[in-house]
Write a protein that holds these residues in place. Structure first.
Motif, mmCIF file in Angstrom:
data_model
loop_
_atom_site.group_PDB
_atom_site.id
_atom_site.type_symbol
_atom_site.label_atom_id
_atom_site.label_comp_id
_atom_site.label_asym_id
_atom_site.label_seq_id
_atom_site.Cartn_x
_atom_site.Cartn_y
_atom_site.Cartn_z
ATOM 1 N N VAL A 193 0.781 -1.131 -0.193
ATOM 2 C CA VAL A 193 0.010 0.081 0.058
ATOM 3 C C VAL A 193 0.974 1.348 -0.054
ATOM 4 O O VAL A 193 0.397 2.254 -0.569
ATOM 5 C CB VAL A 193 -1.063 -0.160 1.214
ATOM 6 N N GLY A 194 1.872 1.165 0.815
ATOM 7 C CA GLY A 194 3.059 2.532 0.797
ATOM 8 C C GLY A 194 3.612 2.773 -0.648
ATOM 9 O O GLY A 194 3.493 3.944 -1.068
ATOM 10 N N GLU A 195 4.015 1.592 -1.269
ATOM 11 C CA GLU A 195 4.602 1.671 -2.569
ATOM 12 C C GLU A 195 3.513 2.197 -3.575
ATOM 13 O O GLU A 195 4.049 3.002 -4.345
ATOM 14 C CB GLU A 195 5.109 0.575 -2.889
ATOM 15 N N ILE A 196 2.449 1.788 -3.632
ATOM 16 C CA ILE A 196 1.339 2.040 -4.374
ATOM 17 C C ILE A 196 1.063 3.737 -4.364
ATOM 18 O O ILE A 196 0.874 4.519 -5.125
ATOM 19 C CB ILE A 196 -0.036 1.527 -4.230
ATOM 20 N N ILE A 197 0.918 4.126 -2.919
ATOM 21 C CA ILE A 197 0.693 5.475 -2.684
ATOM 22 C C ILE A 197 1.767 6.351 -3.134
ATOM 23 O O ILE A 197 1.637 7.555 -3.813
ATOM 24 C CB ILE A 197 0.405 5.703 -1.114
ATOM 25 N N LYS A 198 3.052 6.007 -2.798
ATOM 26 C CA LYS A 198 4.264 6.633 -3.350
ATOM 27 C C LYS A 198 4.457 6.740 -4.745
ATOM 28 O O LYS A 198 4.808 7.959 -5.387
ATOM 29 C CB LYS A 198 5.598 5.925 -2.594
ATOM 30 N N LYS A 199 4.199 5.731 -5.257
ATOM 31 C CA LYS A 199 4.277 5.668 -6.993
ATOM 32 C C LYS A 199 3.254 6.475 -7.672
ATOM 33 O O LYS A 199 3.378 6.957 -8.765
ATOM 34 C CB LYS A 199 4.577 4.406 -7.266
ATOM 35 N N HIS A 200 1.838 6.216 -7.188
ATOM 36 C CA HIS A 200 0.628 6.530 -7.954
ATOM 37 C C HIS A 200 -0.254 7.283 -7.427
ATOM 38 O O HIS A 200 -1.426 7.762 -8.010
ATOM 39 C CB HIS A 200 0.107 5.077 -8.227
ATOM 40 N N GLY A 201 -0.055 7.672 -5.925
ATOM 41 C CA GLY A 201 -1.168 8.310 -5.378
ATOM 42 C C GLY A 201 -2.197 7.413 -4.769
ATOM 43 O O GLY A 201 -2.359 6.252 -4.930
#
Length: 53
Positions: free
Chosen positions: A21-29
């Motif tokens: 979830v953190g990676e998705i938020i960081k990369k794509h919002g």
């Protein structure tokens, strides 16, 4: 011994989901968070996400 293995697996799965979830938020919002994106990024089954949420 079997219960300890399950606890460790559960903790590892939860950590994978959190990291994904953190990676998705960081990369794509935040708008791009979804079950399919999380499963793909974390490498876990959809059922596990529903179970751990």
């Amino acid at each position: 011994m079997r219960n300890k293995e399950r606890v460790r697996d559960r903790q590892r799965t939860e950590q994978k989901i959190i990291v994904a979830v953190g990676e998705i938020i960081k990369k794509h919002g935040v708008d791009q968070i979804g079950i399919n994106a999380i499963t793909k990024t974390a490498g876990v089954n959809k059922v596990l996400i529903y179970r751990h949420s």
